[in-house]
Design an enzyme around this catalytic site. Structure first.
Site, PDB file in Angstrom:
ATOM      1  CG  ASP A   7      10.912  -7.171  17.121  1.00  0.00           C
ATOM      2  OD1 ASP A   7      10.790  -7.916  16.137  1.00  0.00           O
ATOM      3  OD2 ASP A   7      11.216  -7.585  18.269  1.00  0.00           O
ATOM      4  CG  ASP A   9       8.039 -13.132  17.967  1.00  0.00           C
ATOM      5  OD1 ASP A   9       6.834 -12.859  18.067  1.00  0.00           O
ATOM      6  OD2 ASP A   9       8.487 -14.046  17.261  1.00  0.00           O
ATOM      7  CG  ASP A 220      13.553  -8.260  21.420  1.00  0.00           C
ATOM      8  OD1 ASP A 220      13.372  -8.162  20.183  1.00  0.00           O
ATOM      9  OD2 ASP A 220      13.443  -9.329  22.035  1.00  0.00           O
TER      10      ASP A 220
HETATM   11 MG   LIG Z   1      12.174  -9.427  18.828  1.00  0.00          MG
END
Ligand SMILES: [Mg+2]
Length: 280
Positions: A7, A9, A220
């Site tokens: 991922d 961001d 996240d």
């Molecule tokens: Mg993320």
């Protein structure tokens, strides 16, 4: 062999300044070991190709939450043993070859238009907004908003109507083979697909004709959960507020002490240090 799916961001990119400098040692170690690094994100191809260029990375990317897999043209001929029929179903988008796992953007916009005409639903998609509007609602710069609006197969939208009517819109979407997920203020309308499914597809192409690679997935947020749970090695990257996804990989799970690219760096270095390729 390892393949790393990550991922962006809050994971490889810092939550606040979108930098990746703390991850440079691990990025360099991946390059030295020739481990493919696959950016796997809700962002568009137009946004991600700039990030890959900044990373000096030439691998395939998974964009729009798994809605499409994009291969740099130079890589496309080598995948799956370079068989001529491998690229059937791919379309050329600038310097990439793209396979959609979702109806095309025009079809998603047509579904929205038809629902509006029939039921008068009040919603605003990226396709209804100027770049300045998108920038205003997302916090992106206007230049970034232009890239975020170049969509292949999913539509972020704001819902201005009632909850009951949202439910009816969602049911109509499901009947049309479309799914909805929520990320922050925006809903996303897209095909029935995911980052996890695209991860499996791409691993099979990369592995064609040789042993199965070990998959590493780093993320996240909730839209990373399925990908982490289906990866051999999952890395739950701590969020800037200290919280963390609660999920397990198939063989091993790492939870980073530090957020974003700092945690990313230490987890990837630890995985590389411990990894022994299986005996052939
Ligand atoms: Mg993320």
């Amino acid at each position: 062999m390892l393949i790393v799916f990550t991922d962006l961001d809050g994971t490889l990119l810092d939550h606040h300044d979108y930098g990746f400098e703390p991850a440079l040692p691990a990025l360099e170690a991946l390059r030295r070991r020739q481990v493919p690094l696959v950016l796997t994100t809700s962002k568009t191809l137009a946004e991600v190709r700039l990030i890959n260029a900044a990373l000096d990375n030439t691998q395939a990317v998974i964009v729009e939450n798994g809605g499409a897999i994009a291969l740099p043209a130079t890589l496309a001929g080598q995948l799956a043993g370079g068989q001529p029929d491998t690229l059937a179903g791919f379309e050329a988008v600038d310097d990439h070859r793209v396979l959609r796992n979702s109806p095309a953007y025009a079809a998603i916009r047509a579904f929205i238009a038809q629902q509006r005409t029939t039921h008068g639903y009040r919603l605003t998609g990226f396709g209804d907004m100027t770049a300045a509007d998108i920038a205003h609602h997302t916090g992106l710069s206007t230049d970034q908003a232009v890239l975020a609006a170049q969509r292949l197969c999913s539509e972020p939208f704001l819902w201005h109507d009632s909850e009951a009517r949202l439910q009816r819109f969602r049911e109509a979407a499901a009947d049309a083979g479309l799914g909805m997920t929520r990320g922050g203020r925006f809903w996303h309308l897209m095909g029935d697909t995911s980052k996890a499914r695209a991860m499996h597809q791409l691993r099979e192409w990369i592995d064609h004709g040789r042993g199965r690679s070990v998959t590493v997935a780093l993320g996240d947020s909730d839209n990373d959960r399925e990908m982490l749970e289906q990866a051999d090695i999952a890395v739950c990257v701590r969020r800037h507020d200290g919280t963390m996804l609660d999920c397990e990989g198939q063989q091993r799970t790492l939870r980073t002490g530090q957020p974003g690219p700092t945690g990313w760096n230490s987890a990837v270095l630890e995985i590389l240090r411990d990894f022994r390729p299986p005996d052939r």
